[in-house]
Motif scaffolding. Structure first.
Motif, short mmCIF file in Angstrom:
data_model
loop_
_atom_site.label_atom_id
_atom_site.label_comp_id
_atom_site.label_asym_id
_atom_site.label_seq_id
_atom_site.Cartn_x
_atom_site.Cartn_y
_atom_site.Cartn_z
N SER A 23 -18.35 -23.75 -54.86
CA SER A 23 -18.69 -25.10 -55.32
C SER A 23 -17.77 -26.09 -54.62
N SER A 24 -17.86 -26.13 -53.31
CA SER A 24 -16.89 -26.87 -52.51
C SER A 24 -17.51 -27.22 -51.16
N GLY A 25 -16.90 -28.19 -50.49
CA GLY A 25 -17.31 -28.54 -49.14
C GLY A 25 -16.51 -27.85 -48.07
N LEU A 26 -15.74 -26.83 -48.45
CA LEU A 26 -14.88 -26.11 -47.51
C LEU A 26 -15.66 -25.00 -46.82
N GLY A 43 -18.19 -31.05 -54.17
CA GLY A 43 -18.76 -29.93 -54.89
C GLY A 43 -19.66 -29.13 -53.97
N GLY A 44 -20.31 -28.12 -54.53
CA GLY A 44 -21.16 -27.29 -53.72
C GLY A 44 -21.94 -26.31 -54.59
N PRO A 72 -33.34 -41.39 -48.94
CA PRO A 72 -33.50 -41.16 -50.38
C PRO A 72 -33.70 -39.72 -50.82
N PHE A 73 -34.19 -38.84 -49.93
CA PHE A 73 -34.60 -37.49 -50.35
C PHE A 73 -33.64 -36.44 -49.78
N HIS A 74 -33.20 -35.53 -50.65
CA HIS A 74 -32.31 -34.45 -50.24
C HIS A 74 -32.69 -33.20 -51.04
N VAL A 75 -32.58 -32.05 -50.41
CA VAL A 75 -32.92 -30.79 -51.07
C VAL A 75 -31.72 -29.86 -51.01
N GLY A 76 -31.37 -29.30 -52.18
CA GLY A 76 -30.32 -28.30 -52.26
C GLY A 76 -30.87 -27.01 -52.85
N THR A 77 -30.01 -26.02 -52.98
CA THR A 77 -30.35 -24.79 -53.69
C THR A 77 -29.29 -24.53 -54.74
N ASP A 78 -29.64 -23.70 -55.73
CA ASP A 78 -28.79 -23.56 -56.92
C ASP A 78 -28.97 -22.17 -57.50
N ILE A 79 -27.87 -21.40 -57.56
CA ILE A 79 -27.90 -20.10 -58.22
C ILE A 79 -26.90 -20.04 -59.37
N GLY A 80 -26.01 -21.03 -59.45
CA GLY A 80 -25.04 -21.07 -60.54
C GLY A 80 -24.61 -22.49 -60.88
N GLY A 81 -25.25 -23.47 -60.19
CA GLY A 81 -24.89 -24.87 -60.40
C GLY A 81 -24.88 -25.67 -59.12
N SER A 82 -25.40 -25.11 -58.04
CA SER A 82 -25.16 -25.67 -56.71
C SER A 82 -25.93 -26.92 -56.36
N VAL A 83 -26.92 -27.34 -57.16
CA VAL A 83 -27.41 -28.71 -57.02
C VAL A 83 -26.80 -29.61 -58.09
N ARG A 84 -26.58 -29.06 -59.30
CA ARG A 84 -26.09 -29.89 -60.40
C ARG A 84 -24.62 -30.26 -60.26
N LEU A 85 -23.79 -29.33 -59.80
CA LEU A 85 -22.36 -29.63 -59.67
C LEU A 85 -22.09 -30.72 -58.64
N SER A 108 -12.11 -24.14 -54.74
CA SER A 108 -12.57 -24.20 -56.12
C SER A 108 -11.53 -24.95 -56.94
N PRO A 109 -11.88 -25.41 -58.13
CA PRO A 109 -10.89 -26.16 -58.92
C PRO A 109 -9.63 -25.38 -59.21
N THR A 110 -9.74 -24.04 -59.40
CA THR A 110 -8.55 -23.24 -59.70
C THR A 110 -7.79 -22.85 -58.44
N ASN A 111 -8.46 -22.86 -57.29
CA ASN A 111 -7.88 -22.35 -56.04
C ASN A 111 -7.40 -20.91 -56.20
#
Length: 463
Positions: free
Chosen positions: A133-136, A154-155, A170-183, A388-391
């Protein structure tokens, strides 16, 4: 050059193209100017071909002038997450260990948007294999959050979240298996819809994996759903096609029974500023006539740990046969996370997978509620350089306790901005519906979009 057209919604562009007030070509020129100005800071895109995008806009312009558009989305600029295959382009999946063979066909979301006449601006960046969930990334430049470039978008739909907030069209598409569009939507202050699993065909399908629109407005996400949800035989986990009234969004929340969940039951605890923003959003629902009741979490630390074991094993199987020189190119954090799976026995893997079944079973306890309201993430956007937030690769999923269960229960869930921290960082509200009830989630999201306090101006915009 002015960039005002880059900030118009898809609905506004569709109406302007139909009336002749604007052309797809002049819009694309301003979107590309926005991208050129901000990419040195944000690093949200990959594979951008400006001339190809302009050529696509010219062809769309000609269709509108001839009165033969492919549909209301014809000419609207779109970005696609790099994990979504597009014909003729490589799919590096965010890693320096990638196979760079060009793809032979568009994946379903890319195919549907092209058929509708949308014009691809660029692919958007992801972390290695979409596992953070990161841009790294070991392949892409470090993606950053437009609200504060020292923070993470996020990611794993990292570039998509940044691109939506920055106004790369205006339009972008992501994918999500654990939060990857919502986060990333929550951390970048934009809207995202994770549909019911199978609502948007995807290739390859997998347990919990969906594609979803990421936009600045709920209406734009609904516009995209009208096309993205069309059938594709390659998805063997898809839902039967339904002709849903995607743009029939006007509804109130009077009488709805709404559960308010402020504790995920696992992972990191929600921070005070996040809790306060979610409680304020819930108060708006209550003022609008909804019956809001606090609910306890159904997730447990054992569920999150089990899912972690199963995902490590899955990824270990995908990477263990790579040549050593390629494997060494994967982000070190990812390698450190996955390598313990080499020692797991069959029972460890089975009990890990079984926690998905536990999530599905326990999640059904909330079927009496029309909607659930939760934080998207327990914390605001974290430092840009962190994976990640915890690293901590031994605790990599502390931030997905609110999002991942609804991938496994297959329920629709949206992320919509509901406030800001003292430092001005967005805070995401998650609105969850019953399984298959995508319209309930979109209508509640649209109601809240109109009811919420005035939003701050988009970051980094230029008139």
């Amino acid at each position: 050059m002015t960039e005002q057209l880059a900030d118009l919604s898809g609905a506004e562009l569709s109406a302007a193209f139909a009336s002749g007030a604007l052309s797809p070509l002049e819009v694309m020129k301003q979107v590309l100017a926005r991208v050129e100005r901000l990419e040195p800071q944000l690093c949200a895109t990959w594979g951008l071909d400006a001339e190809k995008a302009l050529d696509g806009a010219r062809v769309s312009e000609a269709r509108w002038r001839a009165g033969t558009p492919l549909g209301p989305l014809d000419g609207i600029p779109v970005t696609l997450k790099e994990l979504i295959a597009t014909e003729g382009m490589a799919k590096p999946v965010g890693t320096a260990a990638a196979d760079m063979t060009p793809q032979t066909a568009d994946a379903p979301p890319a195919a549907r948007l092209r058929e509708a006449g949308c014009v691809l601006v660029a692919k958007t960046t992801v972390p290695d294999y979409g596992m953070l969930s990161s841009g790294l990334s070991s392949f892409h430049k470090l993606a950053r959050n437009p609200w504060d470039t020292t923070r993470n978008p996020g990611g794993s739909s990292a570039g998509a979240g940044a691109a939506a907030a920055a106004g790369y069209g205006p339009f972008h598409v992501g994918t999500d298996i654990g939060g990857s569009v919502r986060l990333p939507a929550g951390w970048c202050g934009v809207f995202a819809h994770k549909p019911s699993n199978g609502r948007i065909p995807i290739d390859p399908p997998y347990i919990g994996r969906v594609a979803g629109p990421m936009t600045r407005t709920v209406t734009d996400a609904a516009l995209m759903m009208s096309v993205l949800s069309l059938p594709d035989p390659r998805d063997f986990m898809d839902l039967p096609p339904q002709d849903l009234p995607w743009l029939d969004l006007d509804a109130d929340v009077t009488g709805l029974r709404v559960g308010l969940m402020l504790d995920a039951g696992c992972g990191a605890a929600a921070e005070p500023e996040v809790v306060a923003a979610i409680e304020a959003a819930a108060a708006l629902f209550e003022a609008g006539g909804a019956i809001v009741e606090p609910v306890d979490p159904f997730m447990t630390p054992q569920m999150l740990d089990g899912l972690d074991r199963f995902w490590r094993t899955r990824f270990w199987e995908e990477t263990r046969q790579l040549p050593a020189e390629r494997y060494a190119k994967i982000l070190p954090y990812i390698r450190e996370w996955v390598e313990p799976a080499a020692g797991y026995d069959g029972l460890s893997v089975y009990t890990g997978f079984d926690q998905i079944m536990q999530m599905r079973e326990r999640g059904r306890a909330y079927q009496a509620y029309d909607l659930l309201l939760t934080p998207v993430a327990p914390m605001p956007a974290f430092a840009a350089e962190l994976p990640s937030p915890t690293n901590d690769p031994m605790r990599p999923f502390e931030h997905i306790g609110f999002t991942v269960p609804y991938n496994m229960t297959e329920q629709p869930a949206s992320s919509i901005n509901c406030g800001y921290t003292r430092e001005g960082l967005p805070i995401g509200l998650q609105i969850v519906g019953r399984r298959f009830a995508d319209m309930d989630v979109l209508r509640a999201s649209r109601w809240y979009e109109k009811a919420r306090p005035e939003q701050r101006p988009w970051p980094l915009a230029l008139g």
